[in-house]
Design an enzyme around this catalytic site. Structure first.
Site, PDB file in Angstrom:
ATOM      1  N   ALA A   1       0.816  -1.222   0.000  1.00 23.91           N
ATOM      2  CA  ALA A   1       0.000   0.000   0.000  1.00 23.91           C
ATOM      3  C   ALA A   1       0.849   1.271   0.000  1.00 23.91           C
ATOM      4  O   ALA A   1       0.335   2.356  -0.221  1.00 23.91           O
ATOM      5  CB  ALA A   1      -0.923   0.000   1.203  1.00 23.91           C
TER       6      ALA A   1
ATOM      7  N   ARG B   1      10.216   7.958  -2.912  1.00 26.04           N
ATOM      8  CA  ARG B   1      11.554   8.164  -3.495  1.00 26.04           C
ATOM      9  C   ARG B   1      11.698   7.655  -4.925  1.00 26.04           C
ATOM     10  O   ARG B   1      12.745   7.819  -5.547  1.00 26.04           O
ATOM     11  CB  ARG B   1      12.616   7.526  -2.593  1.00 26.04           C
ATOM     12  CG  ARG B   1      12.927   8.403  -1.390  1.00 26.04           C
ATOM     13  CD  ARG B   1      14.069   7.827  -0.596  1.00 26.04           C
ATOM     14  NE  ARG B   1      13.649   6.707   0.235  1.00 26.04           N
ATOM     15  CZ  ARG B   1      14.466   5.718   0.608  1.00 26.04           C
ATOM     16  NH1 ARG B   1      15.719   5.713   0.212  1.00 26.04           N
ATOM     17  NH2 ARG B   1      14.020   4.737   1.366  1.00 26.04           N
TER      18      ARG B   1
ATOM     19  N   LYS C   1       4.762   2.176  -6.764  1.00 27.06           N
ATOM     20  CA  LYS C   1       6.092   1.560  -6.746  1.00 27.06           C
ATOM     21  C   LYS C   1       6.100   0.101  -7.208  1.00 27.06           C
ATOM     22  O   LYS C   1       6.931  -0.301  -8.017  1.00 27.06           O
ATOM     23  CB  LYS C   1       6.686   1.658  -5.339  1.00 27.06           C
ATOM     24  CG  LYS C   1       8.042   0.990  -5.233  1.00 27.06           C
ATOM     25  CD  LYS C   1       8.812   1.398  -4.013  1.00 27.06           C
ATOM     26  CE  LYS C   1       8.274   0.831  -2.744  1.00 27.06           C
ATOM     27  NZ  LYS C   1       9.144   1.160  -1.597  1.00 27.06           N
TER      28      LYS C   1
ATOM     29  N   GLN D   1      -6.165  -0.583   2.001  1.00 26.73           N
ATOM     30  CA  GLN D   1      -5.744   0.182   3.177  1.00 26.73           C
ATOM     31  C   GLN D   1      -5.805   1.652   2.742  1.00 26.73           C
ATOM     32  O   GLN D   1      -4.896   2.161   2.098  1.00 26.73           O
ATOM     33  CB  GLN D   1      -4.306  -0.194   3.599  1.00 26.73           C
ATOM     34  CG  GLN D   1      -3.882   0.504   4.892  1.00 26.73           C
ATOM     35  CD  GLN D   1      -2.389   0.446   5.140  1.00 26.73           C
ATOM     36  OE1 GLN D   1      -1.586   0.299   4.221  1.00 26.73           O
ATOM     37  NE2 GLN D   1      -1.998   0.584   6.397  1.00 26.73           N
TER      38      GLN D   1
ATOM     39  N   ARG E   1      10.588  -0.130 -67.339  1.00 32.17           N
ATOM     40  CA  ARG E   1      11.615   0.863 -67.051  1.00 32.17           C
ATOM     41  C   ARG E   1      11.673   1.725 -68.305  1.00 32.17           C
ATOM     42  O   ARG E   1      11.558   1.195 -69.412  1.00 32.17           O
ATOM     43  CB  ARG E   1      12.852   0.009 -66.803  1.00 32.17           C
ATOM     44  CG  ARG E   1      14.097   0.569 -66.691  1.00 32.17           C
ATOM     45  CD  ARG E   1      15.300  -0.318 -66.975  1.00 32.17           C
ATOM     46  NE  ARG E   1      15.674  -1.420 -66.138  1.00 32.17           N
ATOM     47  CZ  ARG E   1      16.565  -2.341 -66.548  1.00 32.17           C
ATOM     48  NH1 ARG E   1      17.125  -2.292 -67.737  1.00 32.17           N
ATOM     49  NH2 ARG E   1      16.862  -3.316 -65.759  1.00 32.17           N
TER      50      ARG E   1
HETATM   51  C1  UD1 Z   1       9.669  -2.039   7.896  1.00 34.23           C
HETATM   52  C2  UD1 Z   1       9.795  -2.687   9.281  1.00 34.23           C
HETATM   53  C3  UD1 Z   1      11.265  -2.739   9.654  1.00 34.23           C
HETATM   54  C4  UD1 Z   1      12.073  -3.494   8.622  1.00 34.23           C
HETATM   55  C5  UD1 Z   1      11.830  -2.877   7.255  1.00 34.23           C
HETATM   56  C6  UD1 Z   1      12.465  -3.720   6.184  1.00 34.23           C
HETATM   57  C7  UD1 Z   1       7.803  -2.125  10.529  1.00 34.23           C
HETATM   58  C8  UD1 Z   1       7.195  -1.209  11.515  1.00 34.23           C
HETATM   59  N1  UD1 Z   1       9.060  -1.884  10.211  1.00 34.23           N
HETATM   60  O1  UD1 Z   1      10.183  -0.746   7.957  1.00 34.23           O
HETATM   61  O2  UD1 Z   1      11.402  -3.378  10.909  1.00 34.23           O
HETATM   62  O3  UD1 Z   1      13.439  -3.462   8.944  1.00 34.23           O
HETATM   63  O4  UD1 Z   1      10.435  -2.800   6.961  1.00 34.23           O
HETATM   64  O5  UD1 Z   1      12.411  -3.048   4.972  1.00 34.23           O
HETATM   65  O6  UD1 Z   1       7.151  -3.046  10.075  1.00 34.23           O
HETATM   66  N2  UD1 Z   1       3.195  -0.720   3.905  1.00 34.23           N
HETATM   67  C9  UD1 Z   1       1.832  -0.707   3.733  1.00 34.23           C
HETATM   68  N3  UD1 Z   1       1.072   0.115   4.497  1.00 34.23           N
HETATM   69  C10 UD1 Z   1       1.608   0.925   5.420  1.00 34.23           C
HETATM   70  C11 UD1 Z   1       3.011   0.931   5.590  1.00 34.23           C
HETATM   71  C12 UD1 Z   1       3.784   0.087   4.820  1.00 34.23           C
HETATM   72  O7  UD1 Z   1       1.289  -1.457   2.904  1.00 34.23           O
HETATM   73  O8  UD1 Z   1       0.845   1.641   6.075  1.00 34.23           O
HETATM   74  C13 UD1 Z   1       3.999  -1.617   3.082  1.00 34.23           C
HETATM   75  C14 UD1 Z   1       4.903  -0.872   2.108  1.00 34.23           C
HETATM   76  O9  UD1 Z   1       4.263  -0.703   0.868  1.00 34.23           O
HETATM   77  C15 UD1 Z   1       6.103  -1.801   2.023  1.00 34.23           C
HETATM   78  C16 UD1 Z   1       6.136  -2.488   3.363  1.00 34.23           C
HETATM   79  O10 UD1 Z   1       4.855  -2.349   3.914  1.00 34.23           O
HETATM   80  O11 UD1 Z   1       5.927  -2.787   1.040  1.00 34.23           O
HETATM   81  C17 UD1 Z   1       7.173  -1.888   4.289  1.00 34.23           C
HETATM   82  O12 UD1 Z   1       6.933  -0.524   4.430  1.00 34.23           O
HETATM   83  P1  UD1 Z   1       8.122   0.473   4.707  1.00 34.23           P
HETATM   84  O13 UD1 Z   1       7.548   1.818   4.945  1.00 34.23           O
HETATM   85  O14 UD1 Z   1       9.167   0.324   3.690  1.00 34.23           O
HETATM   86  O15 UD1 Z   1       8.657  -0.153   6.090  1.00 34.23           O
HETATM   87  P2  UD1 Z   1       9.610   0.516   7.121  1.00 34.23           P
HETATM   88  O16 UD1 Z   1       8.807   1.327   8.050  1.00 34.23           O
HETATM   89  O17 UD1 Z   1      10.751   1.117   6.415  1.00 34.23           O
END
Ligand code: UD1
Ligand code: CA
Length: 459
Positions: free
Chosen positions: A12, A17, A24, A75, A440
């Site tokens: 979601a 970036r 993405k 979501q 031709r």
């Molecule tokens: C998350 C983990 C972190 C881990 C990292 C690995 C949590 C709180 N943290 O971090 O421990 O080291 O991934 O990359 O879980 N997504 C949703 N809905 C949301 C938020 C995220 O669908 O509300 C999805 C994103 O699209 C993505 C994945 O969940 O595919 C991870 O989201 P991202 O924001 O990258 O996770 P981090 O908070 O960086």
């Protein structure tokens, strides 16, 4: 694994970036959206339920991705990974295990996921973790003195001591579904990011005496995610390098494994040689002893035994027979079939045409919507005029015809078997078999003609 398996793919997030209007997980890796890679690896595990959590980009995801087996969970607001997973729960089998994958982590291998599921068993929790030399940004795995996992702390919530832990959460987690439902309902967003963290369920499991195991990937690239175009490009190279290694392992000679791109599936016979910078798209099949020169692009093509394709050749939706010679600089377009031993040379374009056995189109020609028989020789600069601006028509060139250079064949037109067409002809009516046909204007010389001379300047 006896209990039913649920797989939830979190997808979601916005992917800020990427600086792109495309969500993405729809960005292609090896010609296929990131999410499709994750779905394909999920399906190998034969889940009872397969759910994708989507949000950013709205219906773009369900519209772009096919699959009757996918339950889509919206979501609407991205409130964290725990909140995301909660949206999936109504779609799952409550009495099984749930495996959480990320839609932007495309290269995890099946054996790694199976190891993780094995560690979780039917009633435990398992986290895929990896030790990184630079763990910045990731959630850290906190362990007690006995080495047991106690919780996961996110980078932004971590103390200085915790920040020094280099074992990180990859995000890939397996947990018993029934318990997960209850843990997710208890999550709070009282943390540095104001998010509902899926990772907080680890401490909940520990508190309830549910064992938390860890498993590790064999390769770091299995758990790398895509957050930027540079990371996407880096994963593309890893994917391609792996593909090249597999082909080389099967006996294909790849001149430089770092300069091969397969965006689909490439299947090769024995003693195939592929020179540098070739791109294979869709389904490409190369028979035994096929050689592909440098800088060729082949899309949905079958090439039979012994054919040599020379550099800078582009072939799309075509069937190439055995022992053909093609290129350099040939373009073969959709709907073309070359029989064996055909020769297609430089700056020749063939479209939607059949070319018979042993026939040659060696230089600077356009052959479109044509049926060309066996042992035909088409001279340099020949054009089939297949289009009158409104409709397309076919040109038929029967066996053993010789077409002189710079001929135009205005379709619909047939050149009969064994006919010869004189160079420079414009053929608008059928040419009879076995005869010389020529159109031709007669050559003319104007005796004593003088070239104009330049007038002196200023007059
Ligand atoms: C998350 C983990 C972190 C881990 C990292 C690995 C949590 C709180 N943290 O971090 O421990 O080291 O991934 O990359 O879980 N997504 C949703 N809905 C949301 C938020 C995220 O669908 O509300 C999805 C994103 O699209 C993505 C994945 O969940 O595919 C991870 O989201 P991202 O924001 O990258 O996770 P981090 O908070 O960086
Ligand atoms: Ca991330």
């Amino acid at each position: 694994m006896t209990s039913p398996l649920n797989i939830v793919i979190l997808a979601a997030g916005k992917g800020t970036r990427m600086h792109s209007d495309l969500p993405k997980v729809l960005h292609p890796l090896a010609g296929k959206p990131l999410l499709e890679h994750v779905l394909d690896m999920a399906r190998v595990l034969k889940p009872a339920k397969l759910c994708v959590v989507y949000g950013y980009g709205g219906d773009a995801l369900p519209q772009a991705i096919q699959g009757d087996d996918i339950a889509w969970a919206l979501q609407a607001e991205q409130l964290g990974t725990g909140h995301a997973l909660q949206q999936a729960m109504p779609h799952l089998d409550t009495n099984g295990v749930t495996l959480v994958l990320y839609g932007d982590v495309p290269l995890t291998r099946q054996d790694t996921l199976q190891r993780l599921l094995g560690h979780a068993g039917s009633d435990g929790m398992a986290v895929l973790t990896v030790a990184l030399s630079d763990p910045t940004g990731y959630g850290r795995i906190v362990r007690d003195n006995a080495g047991r996992v106690t919780r996961i702390v996110e980078q932004k919530d971590a103390s200085d001591v915790e920040k020094k832990i280099n074992e990180v959460n990859t995000g890939i987690i397996a947990a018993p579904t029934e318990k997960l439902v209850r843990w997710l309902a208890q999550l709070s967003n009282n943390n540095a990011q104001g998010e509902y963290y899926l990772t907080d369920t680890i401490a909940m499991a520990v508190a309830q005496g549910v064992p938390v195991a860890t498993a590790h990937p064999h390769h770091e690239w299995e758990v790398l995610g895509v957050n930027s175009k540079l990371q996407l490009a880096e994963l593309e190279r890893i994917y391609q390098r792996n593909y090249a290694s597999t082909l080389a392992g099967l006996g294909v000679t790849i001149m430089d494994p770092a300069r091969l791109d397969v965006r689909g599936a490439l299947s090769c016979g024995r003693d195939v040689v592929i020179d540098v910078n070739c791109v294979f798209e869709g389904q490409v099949t190369l028979g035994d002893n096929v050689a592909i020169g440098a800088n060729c692009v082949l899309k949905n093509v079958t090439v039979a035994t012994g054919t040599r394709i020379q550099p800078f050749t582009h072939i799309e939706e075509a069937q190439i027979g055995a022992d053909c010679r093609i290129g350099p600089f040939s373009r073969i377009r959709p709907g073309t079939a070359l029989a064996s031993d055909a020769h297609i040379g430089n700056f020749v374009e063939i479209k939607n045409s059949q070319i018979g056995t042993g026939s040659k189109v060696n230089h600077l020609s356009y052959v479109g919507d044509a049926t060309v028989g066996n042992k035909v020789n088409i001279g340099a600069g020949t054009i089939t005029c297949n289009y009158d601006g409104a409709n397309k028509y076919r040109t038929v060139i029967e066996d053993e015809v010789f077409i002189g250079s710079a001929t135009q064949l205005v379709a619909p037109v047939t050149v009969g078997r064994g006919a010869t067409i004189g160079a420079g002809s414009t053929i608008t009516r059928d040419a009879p078999a076995g005869e010389l046909t020529i159109s031709r204007i007669k050559q003319l010389t104007i005796a004593g003609w003088q070239r104009p001379v330049k007038k002196p300047k200023g007059e």
